[in-house]
Design an enzyme around this catalytic site. Structure first.
Site, PDB file in Angstrom:
ATOM      1  N   HIS A 176      -3.414   5.118 -43.282  1.00  0.00           N
ATOM      2  CA  HIS A 176      -3.497   6.523 -43.676  1.00  0.00           C
ATOM      3  C   HIS A 176      -4.956   6.932 -43.826  1.00  0.00           C
ATOM      4  O   HIS A 176      -5.629   6.546 -44.774  1.00  0.00           O
ATOM      5  CB  HIS A 176      -2.740   6.730 -44.990  1.00  0.00           C
ATOM      6  CG  HIS A 176      -2.513   8.162 -45.332  1.00  0.00           C
ATOM      7  ND1 HIS A 176      -3.029   9.200 -44.584  1.00  0.00           N
ATOM      8  CD2 HIS A 176      -1.828   8.746 -46.352  1.00  0.00           C
ATOM      9  CE1 HIS A 176      -2.664  10.348 -45.128  1.00  0.00           C
ATOM     10  NE2 HIS A 176      -1.947  10.098 -46.203  1.00  0.00           N
TER      11      HIS A 176
ATOM     12  N   PHE B 248      -1.259  15.494 -51.073  1.00  0.00           N
ATOM     13  CA  PHE B 248      -1.151  15.622 -52.522  1.00  0.00           C
ATOM     14  C   PHE B 248      -1.269  17.096 -52.926  1.00  0.00           C
ATOM     15  O   PHE B 248      -2.056  17.849 -52.352  1.00  0.00           O
ATOM     16  CB  PHE B 248      -2.251  14.833 -53.224  1.00  0.00           C
ATOM     17  CG  PHE B 248      -1.932  13.369 -53.419  1.00  0.00           C
ATOM     18  CD1 PHE B 248      -0.790  12.797 -52.904  1.00  0.00           C
ATOM     19  CD2 PHE B 248      -2.804  12.559 -54.137  1.00  0.00           C
ATOM     20  CE1 PHE B 248      -0.510  11.455 -53.082  1.00  0.00           C
ATOM     21  CE2 PHE B 248      -2.532  11.209 -54.329  1.00  0.00           C
ATOM     22  CZ  PHE B 248      -1.385  10.653 -53.807  1.00  0.00           C
TER      23      PHE B 248
ATOM     24  N   HIS C 163       4.437  12.439 -40.318  1.00  0.00           N
ATOM     25  CA  HIS C 163       3.406  12.133 -41.313  1.00  0.00           C
ATOM     26  C   HIS C 163       3.589  10.699 -41.804  1.00  0.00           C
ATOM     27  O   HIS C 163       2.621   9.945 -41.897  1.00  0.00           O
ATOM     28  CB  HIS C 163       3.501  13.115 -42.480  1.00  0.00           C
ATOM     29  CG  HIS C 163       2.529  12.847 -43.571  1.00  0.00           C
ATOM     30  ND1 HIS C 163       1.173  12.968 -43.394  1.00  0.00           N
ATOM     31  CD2 HIS C 163       2.702  12.462 -44.866  1.00  0.00           C
ATOM     32  CE1 HIS C 163       0.545  12.681 -44.528  1.00  0.00           C
ATOM     33  NE2 HIS C 163       1.456  12.364 -45.435  1.00  0.00           N
TER      34      HIS C 163
ATOM     35  N   CYS D 274      -4.222  15.399 -47.626  1.00  0.00           N
ATOM     36  CA  CYS D 274      -3.940  14.665 -46.388  1.00  0.00           C
ATOM     37  C   CYS D 274      -3.397  15.538 -45.268  1.00  0.00           C
ATOM     38  O   CYS D 274      -3.084  15.033 -44.190  1.00  0.00           O
ATOM     39  CB  CYS D 274      -2.989  13.510 -46.685  1.00  0.00           C
ATOM     40  SG  CYS D 274      -3.647  12.361 -47.914  1.00  0.00           S
TER      41      CYS D 274
ATOM     42  N   GLU E 220      10.750  13.341 -45.473  1.00  0.00           N
ATOM     43  CA  GLU E 220      10.403  13.918 -44.176  1.00  0.00           C
ATOM     44  C   GLU E 220      11.582  13.858 -43.219  1.00  0.00           C
ATOM     45  O   GLU E 220      11.844  14.815 -42.476  1.00  0.00           O
ATOM     46  CB  GLU E 220       9.195  13.200 -43.569  1.00  0.00           C
ATOM     47  CG  GLU E 220       8.705  13.839 -42.287  1.00  0.00           C
ATOM     48  CD  GLU E 220       7.425  13.226 -41.748  1.00  0.00           C
ATOM     49  OE1 GLU E 220       6.869  13.754 -40.762  1.00  0.00           O
ATOM     50  OE2 GLU E 220       6.956  12.209 -42.313  1.00  0.00           O
TER      51      GLU E 220
ATOM     52  N   LYS F  10       0.559   6.019 -38.201  1.00  0.00           N
ATOM     53  CA  LYS F  10      -0.034   5.329 -39.350  1.00  0.00           C
ATOM     54  C   LYS F  10       0.415   3.878 -39.467  1.00  0.00           C
ATOM     55  O   LYS F  10      -0.202   3.090 -40.184  1.00  0.00           O
ATOM     56  CB  LYS F  10       0.286   6.082 -40.645  1.00  0.00           C
ATOM     57  CG  LYS F  10      -0.371   7.457 -40.745  1.00  0.00           C
ATOM     58  CD  LYS F  10      -0.044   8.126 -42.071  1.00  0.00           C
ATOM     59  CE  LYS F  10      -0.623   9.522 -42.159  1.00  0.00           C
ATOM     60  NZ  LYS F  10       0.082  10.491 -41.292  1.00  0.00           N
TER      61      LYS F  10
END
Length: 411
Positions: free
Chosen positions: A339, A398, A302, A162, A313, A334
């Site tokens: 996402h 990931f 993110h 991602c 984060e 998002k």
């Protein structure tokens, strides 16, 4: 070292299939999340996603050509064509050996793969399409864009999950800065909303199951968030050396000044709970940009709407920005379009460019009760109009892949 600017952008997304529509809906705080209607979800825990609407591949390229492209490659190519048009690049008047394509995808052509598995099971291996492999491999979008453009320069398809969009933009930034190319089309594309992938993410308890309220399901930083909402689309930007852009009188939208990458070295799917990798990516990006933390006006987080991810984060932001952490505005796109996986960084870079150009920060919607562990200056529920010069955009994936880019308003 050459300066690098952005001269064109293209978007396919749940909020619209052109930059103006996408941006206006973002600023207005609209959600692009809805019930999935392309396959039976009755046995799935999650029945919602951010689906691209009104995309007509056959109308754009014709039935025969469209059928040669998996959906993710269609999205990437369409976004690149938009970016080409905005950049006013005349391909017959430039050195195509100096044009590159850096466009990646995390999952690639899963629609084609599933379809051909079904063909084989139902009709036998002799009926499997010989085009399956070139349709499903993750570099198909980058290859198709290169072919359409006649771009003979460097071509890459980064696979950093991602964080792909930022990885592509950042590596393109380095290549142009160091003279390896004059122009690079960079970003990411993804079309992975299938029963298989939704089932897998759902069984991993990664997805929101707020099926009765799709528009409220993606809620970064809210205390009641219950997972991310899967979506699809593409975001592609034209990066170009400043001297080349000036020489051809191109529209200059923004400047790219920093890029940082890191690895969590922690877990295949879980974020480092202390945000170590996120901290390092942001730190390296700002160092490359030669921008101090007190100069950053906005962070495009993110923030996927997972409990651990959002908190880690924010811990990284607090560690890096110190006493000023609560002074920098933070937003999470998002919350509105979900996402987009490998396409997220490209889409969010486009949103950040527009923020810097217009002096508007889109909101993070669906914040009813802010998580106390995310207690920073979140732009919640309504857009904020403010003077902006520097923006930082984060993308994590990931495997612990982290990437951050720094953009500057072009004067």
């Amino acid at each position: 070292m050459k300066r690098v600017v952005i001269t064109g952008m293209g978007i396919i997304s749940p909020l619209g299939n052109d930059v103006n529509t996408f941006w206006n809906r973002l600023v207005n705080g609209e959600s692009g999340i809805s019930l999935i209607d392309t396959f039976d979800t009755s046995q799935l825990k999650t029945k919602i996603a951010g689906c691209v609407q009104g995309f007509d591949a056959e109308g754009r390229w014709g039935k025969k050509e469209a059928r040669r492209l998996d959906r993710f490659a269609q999205f990437g190519l369409a976004a690149a064509e938009q970016a080409l048009e905005q950049s006013k690049l005349q391909l017959d008047k430039v050195d195509r050996e100096r044009i590159g394509v850096y466009v990646g995808s995390g999952i690639g052509g899963i629609h084609s793969l599933i379809h051909q598995v079904n063909v084989m099971n139902e009709r036998g291996p002799g009926r499997v399409s010989p085009s399956l492999v070139p349709m499903m491999i993750s570099n198909a979008a980058a290859a198709q864009i290169s072919i359409r453009l006649g771009a003979l320069g460097p071509s890459l398809s980064p696979v950093t999950a991602c964080s792909i969009g930022n990885t592509s933009i950042g590596e393109a930034f380095y290549a142009i800065q160091n003279g390896a190319a004059d122009i690079i089309f960079a970003g990411g594309t993804e079309a992975a909303i299938t029963k298989l992938s939704v089932a897998s993410f759902g069984n991993a308890q990664a997805l929101s199951a707020r099926n009765d309220e799709p528009a409220k399901a993606s809620r970064p930083f809210d205390i009641d968030r219950d997972g991310f909402v899967m979506s699809e689309g593409a975001g592609v930007l034209v990066l170009e050396s400043l001297e080349n852009a000036v020489r051809r009188n191109a529209p200059i939208l923004c400047e790219v000044i920093g890029y940082g990458a890191s690895s969590d070295a922690h877990h295949m799917v879980a974020s480092d709970p202390e945000g170590k990798g996120a901290y390092l990516a942001m730190k390296h990006a700002l160092a490359k940009a030669k921008v101090a933390t007190d100069e950053v006006d906005v962070i495009s987080a993110h923030a996927t709407s997972t409990q651990v991810g959002d908190r880690s984060e924010m811990l990284a932001v607090k560690r890096l920005f110190g006493n000023r952490a609560d002074k920098v505005s933070i937003t999470a796109n998002k919350s509105m379009f979900g996402h987009m996986l490998g396409a997220a960084g490209g889409a969010e870079a486009i949103a950040l460019v527009e923020s810097l150009r217009h002096g508007i920060i889109p909101p993070t919607i669906n914040i009813d009760t802010l998580d106390p562990e995310c207690n920073l200056d979140i732009v919640a529920n309504s857009a904020r109009k403010v003077s902006l010069d520097y923006g930082l955009s984060n993308s994590f994936g990931f495997g612990g892949h982290n990437s951050a880019i720094v953009l500057k308003k072009y004067e």
